[in-house]
Motif scaffolding. Sequence first.
Motif, PDB file in Angstrom:
ATOM      1  N   VAL A   1       0.848  -1.301   0.110  1.00 13.83           N
ATOM      2  CA  VAL A   1       0.131   0.055  -0.010  1.00 13.83           C
ATOM      3  C   VAL A   1       0.809   1.316  -0.128  1.00 13.83           C
ATOM      4  O   VAL A   1       0.008   2.437  -0.253  1.00 13.83           O
ATOM      5  CB  VAL A   1      -1.054   0.083   1.119  1.00 13.83           C
ATOM      6  CG1 VAL A   1      -1.892  -1.275   1.205  1.00 13.83           C
ATOM      7  CG2 VAL A   1      -0.212   0.096   2.498  1.00 13.83           C
ATOM      8  N   PHE A   2       2.213   1.270   0.183  1.00 12.75           N
ATOM      9  CA  PHE A   2       2.988   2.288  -0.001  1.00 12.75           C
ATOM     10  C   PHE A   2       2.814   2.756  -1.502  1.00 12.75           C
ATOM     11  O   PHE A   2       3.257   4.170  -1.558  1.00 12.75           O
ATOM     12  CB  PHE A   2       4.423   2.131   0.342  1.00 12.75           C
ATOM     13  CG  PHE A   2       4.904   2.066   1.751  1.00 12.75           C
ATOM     14  CD1 PHE A   2       3.949   2.809   2.732  1.00 12.75           C
ATOM     15  CD2 PHE A   2       5.826   1.421   2.318  1.00 12.75           C
ATOM     16  CE1 PHE A   2       4.050   2.887   4.053  1.00 12.75           C
ATOM     17  CE2 PHE A   2       6.026   1.541   3.770  1.00 12.75           C
ATOM     18  CZ  PHE A   2       5.354   2.024   4.539  1.00 12.75           C
ATOM     19  N   GLY A   3       2.671   2.023  -2.437  1.00 11.51           N
ATOM     20  CA  GLY A   3       2.444   2.417  -3.686  1.00 11.51           C
ATOM     21  C   GLY A   3       3.912   2.641  -4.262  1.00 11.51           C
ATOM     22  O   GLY A   3       4.041   3.592  -5.324  1.00 11.51           O
ATOM     23  N   GLN A   4       4.978   1.937  -3.962  1.00 12.44           N
ATOM     24  CA  GLN A   4       6.244   2.232  -4.314  1.00 12.44           C
ATOM     25  C   GLN A   4       6.748   1.174  -5.222  1.00 12.44           C
ATOM     26  O   GLN A   4       7.888   0.774  -5.283  1.00 12.44           O
ATOM     27  CB  GLN A   4       7.281   2.334  -3.134  1.00 12.44           C
ATOM     28  CG  GLN A   4       6.745   3.619  -2.277  1.00 12.44           C
ATOM     29  CD  GLN A   4       7.250   4.874  -3.026  1.00 12.44           C
ATOM     30  OE1 GLN A   4       8.037   4.900  -4.089  1.00 12.44           O
ATOM     31  NE2 GLN A   4       6.619   5.847  -2.605  1.00 12.44           N
ATOM     32  N   GLY A   5       5.772   0.345  -5.990  1.00 11.39           N
ATOM     33  CA  GLY A   5       6.156  -0.819  -6.726  1.00 11.39           C
ATOM     34  C   GLY A   5       6.304  -2.166  -5.939  1.00 11.39           C
ATOM     35  O   GLY A   5       5.916  -2.128  -4.637  1.00 11.39           O
ATOM     36  N   GLU A   6       6.532  -3.276  -6.277  1.00  9.62           N
ATOM     37  CA  GLU A   6       6.669  -4.577  -6.075  1.00  9.62           C
ATOM     38  C   GLU A   6       7.508  -4.856  -4.794  1.00  9.62           C
ATOM     39  O   GLU A   6       8.632  -4.136  -5.057  1.00  9.62           O
ATOM     40  CB  GLU A   6       7.009  -5.645  -7.013  1.00  9.62           C
ATOM     41  CG  GLU A   6       5.658  -5.876  -8.078  1.00  9.62           C
ATOM     42  CD  GLU A   6       5.947  -7.063  -9.004  1.00  9.62           C
ATOM     43  OE1 GLU A   6       4.879  -7.659  -9.433  1.00  9.62           O
ATOM     44  OE2 GLU A   6       6.972  -7.174  -9.359  1.00  9.62           O
ATOM     45  N   SER A   7       6.993  -5.507  -4.025  1.00 14.34           N
ATOM     46  CA  SER A   7       8.082  -5.987  -2.697  1.00 14.34           C
ATOM     47  C   SER A   7       8.101  -7.449  -3.193  1.00 14.34           C
ATOM     48  O   SER A   7       7.289  -8.224  -3.575  1.00 14.34           O
ATOM     49  CB  SER A   7       7.397  -5.764  -1.223  1.00 14.34           C
ATOM     50  OG  SER A   7       7.483  -4.464  -1.270  1.00 14.34           O
ATOM     51  N   GLU A   8       9.230  -8.250  -2.579  1.00 16.52           N
ATOM     52  CA  GLU A   8       9.615  -9.373  -3.098  1.00 16.52           C
ATOM     53  C   GLU A   8       9.951 -10.306  -1.832  1.00 16.52           C
ATOM     54  O   GLU A   8      10.928  -9.410  -0.986  1.00 16.52           O
ATOM     55  CB  GLU A   8      10.678  -9.560  -4.141  1.00 16.52           C
ATOM     56  CG  GLU A   8      10.884 -10.837  -4.298  1.00 16.52           C
ATOM     57  CD  GLU A   8      11.931 -11.328  -5.475  1.00 16.52           C
ATOM     58  OE1 GLU A   8      12.454 -12.382  -5.863  1.00 16.52           O
ATOM     59  OE2 GLU A   8      12.422 -10.385  -5.971  1.00 16.52           O
ATOM     60  N   PHE A   9       9.504 -11.213  -1.504  1.00 12.01           N
ATOM     61  CA  PHE A   9      10.272 -12.120  -0.388  1.00 12.01           C
ATOM     62  C   PHE A   9      11.278 -13.019  -0.812  1.00 12.01           C
ATOM     63  O   PHE A   9      11.226 -13.814  -2.035  1.00 12.01           O
ATOM     64  CB  PHE A   9       9.335 -13.087   0.239  1.00 12.01           C
ATOM     65  CG  PHE A   9       8.088 -12.662   1.096  1.00 12.01           C
ATOM     66  CD1 PHE A   9       8.419 -12.376   2.555  1.00 12.01           C
ATOM     67  CD2 PHE A   9       7.071 -12.053   0.721  1.00 12.01           C
ATOM     68  CE1 PHE A   9       7.433 -11.872   3.192  1.00 12.01           C
ATOM     69  CE2 PHE A   9       5.999 -11.508   1.208  1.00 12.01           C
ATOM     70  CZ  PHE A   9       6.322 -11.386   2.486  1.00 12.01           C
ATOM     71  N   ARG A  10      12.340 -12.616  -0.598  1.00 16.12           N
ATOM     72  CA  ARG A  10      13.677 -13.249  -1.259  1.00 16.12           C
ATOM     73  C   ARG A  10      13.842 -14.792  -1.090  1.00 16.12           C
ATOM     74  O   ARG A  10      13.534 -14.948   0.219  1.00 16.12           O
ATOM     75  CB  ARG A  10      14.987 -12.441  -0.963  1.00 16.12           C
ATOM     76  CG  ARG A  10      15.177 -10.997  -1.175  1.00 16.12           C
ATOM     77  CD  ARG A  10      16.543 -10.358  -0.989  1.00 16.12           C
ATOM     78  NE  ARG A  10      17.240 -10.685   0.305  1.00 16.12           N
ATOM     79  CZ  ARG A  10      18.458 -10.415   0.251  1.00 16.12           C
ATOM     80  NH1 ARG A  10      18.998  -9.591  -0.608  1.00 16.12           N
ATOM     81  NH2 ARG A  10      19.114 -10.742   1.319  1.00 16.12           N
ATOM     82  N   ALA A  11      14.165 -15.353  -2.237  1.00 17.49           N
ATOM     83  CA  ALA A  11      14.236 -16.689  -1.829  1.00 17.49           C
ATOM     84  C   ALA A  11      15.136 -17.150  -0.858  1.00 17.49           C
ATOM     85  O   ALA A  11      15.261 -18.205  -0.308  1.00 17.49           O
ATOM     86  CB  ALA A  11      14.372 -17.488  -3.178  1.00 17.49           C
ATOM     87  N   ALA A  12      16.566 -16.683  -0.983  1.00 23.45           N
ATOM     88  CA  ALA A  12      17.395 -16.726  -0.304  1.00 23.45           C
ATOM     89  C   ALA A  12      17.552 -16.725   1.196  1.00 23.45           C
ATOM     90  O   ALA A  12      17.846 -17.688   1.880  1.00 23.45           O
ATOM     91  CB  ALA A  12      18.639 -15.906  -0.699  1.00 23.45           C
ATOM     92  N   ASP A  13      16.906 -15.921   1.731  1.00 26.03           N
ATOM     93  CA  ASP A  13      16.603 -15.506   3.175  1.00 26.03           C
ATOM     94  C   ASP A  13      15.272 -15.350   3.727  1.00 26.03           C
ATOM     95  O   ASP A  13      15.141 -15.194   4.936  1.00 26.03           O
ATOM     96  CB  ASP A  13      17.691 -14.416   3.504  1.00 26.03           C
ATOM     97  CG  ASP A  13      17.091 -13.094   3.030  1.00 26.03           C
ATOM     98  OD1 ASP A  13      16.342 -13.138   2.220  1.00 26.03           O
ATOM     99  OD2 ASP A  13      18.076 -12.110   3.310  1.00 26.03           O
ATOM    100  N   HIS A  14      14.070 -15.250   2.814  1.00 27.84           N
ATOM    101  CA  HIS A  14      12.732 -15.012   3.283  1.00 27.84           C
ATOM    102  C   HIS A  14      12.399 -13.620   3.665  1.00 27.84           C
ATOM    103  O   HIS A  14      11.419 -13.496   4.338  1.00 27.84           O
ATOM    104  CB  HIS A  14      12.257 -16.345   4.033  1.00 27.84           C
ATOM    105  CG  HIS A  14      12.380 -17.672   3.497  1.00 27.84           C
ATOM    106  ND1 HIS A  14      12.085 -18.467   4.379  1.00 27.84           N
ATOM    107  CD2 HIS A  14      12.891 -18.089   2.382  1.00 27.84           C
ATOM    108  CE1 HIS A  14      12.368 -20.038   3.580  1.00 27.84           C
ATOM    109  NE2 HIS A  14      12.831 -19.407   2.416  1.00 27.84           N
ATOM    110  N   GLN A  15      13.324 -12.752   3.386  1.00 25.00           N
ATOM    111  CA  GLN A  15      13.207 -11.468   3.708  1.00 25.00           C
ATOM    112  C   GLN A  15      12.480 -10.514   2.785  1.00 25.00           C
ATOM    113  O   GLN A  15      12.968 -10.770   1.565  1.00 25.00           O
ATOM    114  CB  GLN A  15      14.476 -10.829   4.257  1.00 25.00           C
ATOM    115  CG  GLN A  15      14.435  -9.275   4.785  1.00 25.00           C
ATOM    116  CD  GLN A  15      13.461  -8.935   5.702  1.00 25.00           C
ATOM    117  OE1 GLN A  15      13.547  -9.335   6.693  1.00 25.00           O
ATOM    118  NE2 GLN A  15      12.612  -7.970   5.506  1.00 25.00           N
TER     119      GLN A  15
END
Length: 414
Positions: free
Chosen positions: A356-370
């Motif tokens: 909802v910040f409206g700053q584009g996609e966020s991703e859960f990194r596969a390497a560390d789940h962050q």
Amino acid sequence: MQLHGASNQEGRFSMIVTRRTALAAGLAVPAIAQAQNDPIRIGEINSYTAQPAFLVPYRNAWTLAVDTINAQGGINGRPLATIFRDDAGKPEDAVRHAGELINNERVALISGAFLSNIGLALGDFANQNKKLFVASEALTDALVWSRGNRYTFRLRCSTYMQAAMLVEEAAKLPAKRWAVVAPNYEYGQSAVRWFKEMLTRAKPDVQFVAEQFPALGRIDAGATVQALAAANPEAIFNVTFGADLTNFVRQGNTRGLFERRAVVSMLTGEPEYLEPLGDEAPEGWIVTGYPVEQINNPTHNAFRDAYRAKYRELPKLGSVVAYDTVLAIAAMLRKVPSLETEAMVEAMRGLKFNGVFGQGESEFRAADHQSTMGAYVGRTVVRGGKGTMADWRFADGRAYLPSEDAARAMRPAG
């Protein structure tokens, strides 16, 4: 049992093919679309009574997100439902609730955790029981690094990420003598450790001349302020929040601690912590936070307007964290053919969603789940008798994380 989100669904899905008729017709129906009137149950565990400033608006936004998704048809025709549990700030209660939710309530996954020690306890539970845990808030880096595991993911940007954002600004200050104050548990210890390490790397001539670690929720603000002042620092790194922050600021103002001293402060720009200070809010502190009234883009505006229409107040940062957690979980559920844990875990790895910040996609990194969810960095000011942020910028979380290879190396083998 507190169950939200599964009411008034009967009749809505009458046109969906049932499992029996689908099988009779020789059609393949994904398991997640079977028993279409059955809700997908999420167990949400949080410190609602212990940390109400953050978690009342958090729960409000969680409810709003679930209602919105269900009004749009749910997940493949199935509504979301949430069973809330209050851990009262106690890790042992959180783990007990998690067991009950998994074994008795048959939830598909668990989510939540505000305090870092509770997040770690739930992460260990998830790993031992092989159940998905989507941590919304708990900021400790250990959750995804030193104690990370296959079943635990975290949405909010961590202590490492926020410390890196603040060090970027702190390194521009002329100050060499620093003091720190932080709550004496995992979150505070981790934030101080990273801030000291990264600032020293950026400016090798800095010194840390005083440290204060009061117990969470029990700060003796007068004594803490006196001890910091006695060390005569040129700048202070503050990690207190909630009632501890309010007491620290008031005693610091009274005793002149902040006069002619720079202050860099994690979380202090969040409305849930600035608003209680009113016109006593500090000015000129470098902070991470949420300038809710000033962000202007269609995605955020729609969220802010919907929240304000439902609750007659502006959202807080906790509201954003809850809403984004539900959005991420919904995005994952739309990808999986069943509610089997391993399928959901695989869908979470590398999952992208729009927050909802409206700053584009966020991703859960596969390497560390962050998650790569970012934060706002700026300075505190007082306007109209209350604290807010000025001169702020959005810091993309991707820019403040170690490489995926470095993160992977910090996680336990396997």
